[in-house]
Design a protein around this motif. Structure first.
Motif, PDB file in Angstrom:
ATOM      1  N   VAL A   1     -26.036 -32.549  31.275  1.00 39.81           N
ATOM      2  CA  VAL A   1     -25.684 -31.194  31.696  1.00 39.81           C
ATOM      3  C   VAL A   1     -24.303 -31.257  32.317  1.00 39.81           C
ATOM      4  CG1 VAL A   1     -26.296 -29.281  33.229  1.00 39.81           C
ATOM      5  CG2 VAL A   1     -28.094 -30.595  32.092  1.00 39.81           C
ATOM      6  N   GLY A   2     -23.443 -30.355  31.875  1.00 38.66           N
ATOM      7  CA  GLY A   2     -22.117 -30.222  32.460  1.00 38.66           C
ATOM      8  C   GLY A   2     -22.009 -28.868  33.125  1.00 38.66           C
ATOM      9  N   ASP A   3     -21.650 -28.840  34.405  1.00 32.91           N
ATOM     10  CA  ASP A   3     -21.512 -27.559  35.106  1.00 32.91           C
ATOM     11  C   ASP A   3     -20.144 -27.482  35.767  1.00 32.91           C
ATOM     12  OD1 ASP A   3     -21.978 -28.071  38.295  1.00 32.91           O
ATOM     13  OD2 ASP A   3     -23.194 -29.455  37.107  1.00 32.91           O
ATOM     14  N   TRP A   4     -19.689 -26.251  35.951  1.00 33.19           N
ATOM     15  CA  TRP A   4     -18.349 -25.998  36.472  1.00 33.19           C
ATOM     16  C   TRP A   4     -18.421 -25.456  37.896  1.00 33.19           C
ATOM     17  CZ3 TRP A   4     -13.862 -27.155  34.013  1.00 33.19           C
ATOM     18  CH2 TRP A   4     -13.969 -27.501  32.664  1.00 33.19           C
ATOM     19  N   GLY A   5     -17.576 -26.013  38.759  1.00 28.25           N
ATOM     20  CA  GLY A   5     -17.428 -25.519  40.116  1.00 28.25           C
ATOM     21  C   GLY A   5     -16.008 -25.785  40.586  1.00 28.25           C
ATOM     22  N   TYR A   6     -15.337 -24.765  41.045  1.00 30.41           N
ATOM     23  CA  TYR A   6     -13.951 -24.878  41.524  1.00 30.41           C
ATOM     24  C   TYR A   6     -13.053 -25.518  40.460  1.00 30.41           C
ATOM     25  CZ  TYR A   6     -16.407 -23.932  45.857  1.00 30.41           C
ATOM     26  OH  TYR A   6     -17.220 -23.381  46.808  1.00 30.41           O
ATOM     27  N   ASP A   7     -13.206 -25.047  39.232  1.00 28.40           N
ATOM     28  CA  ASP A   7     -12.416 -25.507  38.084  1.00 28.40           C
ATOM     29  C   ASP A   7     -12.576 -27.003  37.806  1.00 28.40           C
ATOM     30  OD1 ASP A   7     -11.389 -22.979  37.470  1.00 28.40           O
ATOM     31  OD2 ASP A   7      -9.791 -23.204  38.968  1.00 28.40           O
TER      32      ASP A   7
ATOM     33  N   LEU B   1     -29.823 -26.255  38.748  1.00 32.49           N
ATOM     34  CA  LEU B   1     -28.793 -25.212  38.653  1.00 32.49           C
ATOM     35  C   LEU B   1     -28.805 -24.300  39.877  1.00 32.49           C
ATOM     36  CD1 LEU B   1     -29.200 -24.292  34.880  1.00 32.49           C
ATOM     37  CD2 LEU B   1     -27.323 -25.584  35.923  1.00 32.49           C
ATOM     38  N   ILE B   2     -29.992 -24.007  40.383  1.00 32.41           N
ATOM     39  CA  ILE B   2     -30.101 -23.126  41.557  1.00 32.41           C
ATOM     40  C   ILE B   2     -29.651 -23.839  42.833  1.00 32.41           C
ATOM     41  CG2 ILE B   2     -31.762 -21.949  43.062  1.00 32.41           C
ATOM     42  CD1 ILE B   2     -33.333 -21.257  40.467  1.00 32.41           C
ATOM     43  N   GLU B   3     -30.081 -25.091  43.004  1.00 26.01           N
ATOM     44  CA  GLU B   3     -29.834 -25.795  44.258  1.00 26.01           C
ATOM     45  C   GLU B   3     -28.458 -26.449  44.366  1.00 26.01           C
ATOM     46  OE1 GLU B   3     -33.013 -28.419  45.458  1.00 26.01           O
ATOM     47  OE2 GLU B   3     -34.497 -27.078  44.564  1.00 26.01           O
ATOM     48  N   TYR B   4     -27.921 -26.958  43.252  1.00 25.67           N
ATOM     49  CA  TYR B   4     -26.715 -27.775  43.332  1.00 25.67           C
ATOM     50  C   TYR B   4     -25.485 -27.170  42.664  1.00 25.67           C
ATOM     51  CZ  TYR B   4     -29.965 -31.303  44.945  1.00 25.67           C
ATOM     52  OH  TYR B   4     -30.913 -31.989  45.658  1.00 25.67           O
ATOM     53  N   CYS B   5     -25.648 -26.080  41.939  1.00 28.21           N
ATOM     54  CA  CYS B   5     -24.515 -25.503  41.226  1.00 28.21           C
ATOM     55  C   CYS B   5     -24.119 -24.174  41.859  1.00 28.21           C
ATOM     56  CB  CYS B   5     -24.862 -25.294  39.751  1.00 28.21           C
ATOM     57  SG  CYS B   5     -25.286 -26.820  38.906  1.00 28.21           S
ATOM     58  N   ASN B   6     -22.881 -23.800  41.632  1.00 27.35           N
ATOM     59  CA  ASN B   6     -22.418 -22.506  42.129  1.00 27.35           C
ATOM     60  C   ASN B   6     -23.154 -21.387  41.418  1.00 27.35           C
ATOM     61  OD1 ASN B   6     -20.518 -23.721  43.807  1.00 27.35           O
ATOM     62  ND2 ASN B   6     -18.962 -23.732  42.203  1.00 27.35           N
ATOM     63  N   PHE B   7     -23.441 -20.322  42.148  1.00 27.41           N
ATOM     64  CA  PHE B   7     -24.176 -19.204  41.580  1.00 27.41           C
ATOM     65  C   PHE B   7     -23.414 -18.611  40.396  1.00 27.41           C
ATOM     66  CE2 PHE B   7     -25.173 -14.644  41.404  1.00 27.41           C
ATOM     67  CZ  PHE B   7     -26.533 -14.735  41.164  1.00 27.41           C
ATOM     68  N   GLY B   8     -24.078 -18.502  39.254  1.00 28.55           N
ATOM     69  CA  GLY B   8     -23.488 -17.906  38.060  1.00 28.55           C
ATOM     70  C   GLY B   8     -22.459 -18.780  37.370  1.00 28.55           C
ATOM     71  N   CYS B   9     -22.435 -20.061  37.670  1.00 30.35           N
ATOM     72  CA  CYS B   9     -21.418 -20.941  37.084  1.00 30.35           C
ATOM     73  C   CYS B   9     -21.651 -21.122  35.577  1.00 30.35           C
ATOM     74  CB  CYS B   9     -21.408 -22.294  37.775  1.00 30.35           C
ATOM     75  SG  CYS B   9     -22.808 -23.348  37.389  1.00 30.35           S
ATOM     76  N   SER B  10     -20.598 -21.509  34.916  1.00 31.63           N
ATOM     77  CA  SER B  10     -20.691 -21.861  33.500  1.00 31.63           C
ATOM     78  C   SER B  10     -21.266 -23.272  33.405  1.00 31.63           C
ATOM     79  CB  SER B  10     -19.308 -21.845  32.856  1.00 31.63           C
ATOM     80  OG  SER B  10     -18.736 -20.568  32.948  1.00 31.63           O
ATOM     81  N   TYR B  11     -22.079 -23.495  32.383  1.00 28.29           N
ATOM     82  CA  TYR B  11     -22.635 -24.832  32.178  1.00 28.29           C
ATOM     83  C   TYR B  11     -23.043 -24.984  30.722  1.00 28.29           C
ATOM     84  CZ  TYR B  11     -27.299 -22.719  32.344  1.00 28.29           C
ATOM     85  OH  TYR B  11     -28.405 -21.959  32.093  1.00 28.29           O
TER      86      TYR B  11
END
Length: 176
Positions: free
Chosen positions: A60-66, A94-104
């Motif tokens: 899983v790849g998720d985006w936060g702060y670019d 996704l809920i606990e560790y990722c930014n809300f509504g982030c792209s992934y």
């Protein structure tokens, strides 16, 4: 300085897009299961992918702060995986560790490693040291107090236990 750039370039992952859903990363085939908000970015994956992720069934790849970050997950049936690393807990991650509504995005490995056999045996315990059956109890009695038994029913219990209908056998002795 050019030499350093060449070394870092050789450590980058090689991503090849075969179809809309099938890609390869370092010659390992993955299926793009989910691409939420166009989180999949071939160039950033090449820059950030680490070979440690090769052991996982899902990446899983998720985006936060670019910044793109990766997390590996295992198939739910794998006995060697912890509860936090099972793909069924992706939503929790996704809920606990990722930014809300982030792209992934979610990649599933095409040729997963075979499952390890789960050892169904209980872990062995260290055997207890047993006292010989003819040994006297460990009581410190003075010669003056020989008639006083600190546990008056102890001898009765021993007699009852020895007359029970169950046979005590040693560990490892086959039943006959």
């Amino acid at each position: 300085m050019q030499e350093i750039d060449d070394n870092t370039a050789s450590k980058q992952a090689k991503v090849t897009i075969l179809t809309d859903e099938i890609i390869t990363i370092n010659k390992k085939k993955y299926r793009l299961v989910e691409n939420h908000e166009n989180g999949f970015d071939e160039e950033k994956i090449e820059e950030r992918f680490n070979t440690v992720l090769d052991k996982f069934d899902y990446v899983v790849g998720d985006w936060g702060y670019d910044q793109l970050r990766f997390k590996g997950f295992y198939d739910d049936q794998r006995p060697e995986s912890g509860i936090d690393n099972k793909i069924s807990h992706l939503e929790d991650y996704l809920i606990e560790y990722c930014n809300f509504g982030c792209s992934y995005f979610v990649l599933e490995k095409e040729n997963k490693s075979p499952f390890k056999k789960h050892n169904s045996k209980k872990p062995s315990r260290r055997p207890r040291k047993k006292r010989p059956t003819n040994a006297a109890p460990h009581h410190n009695h003075n010669s003056n107090n020989t008639n006083k038994n600190p546990h008056p029913n102890a001898s009765n219990k021993r007699k009852r236990a020895s007359t029970s209908k169950f046979k005590i056998r040693k560990i490892g002795e086959n039943s006959k």
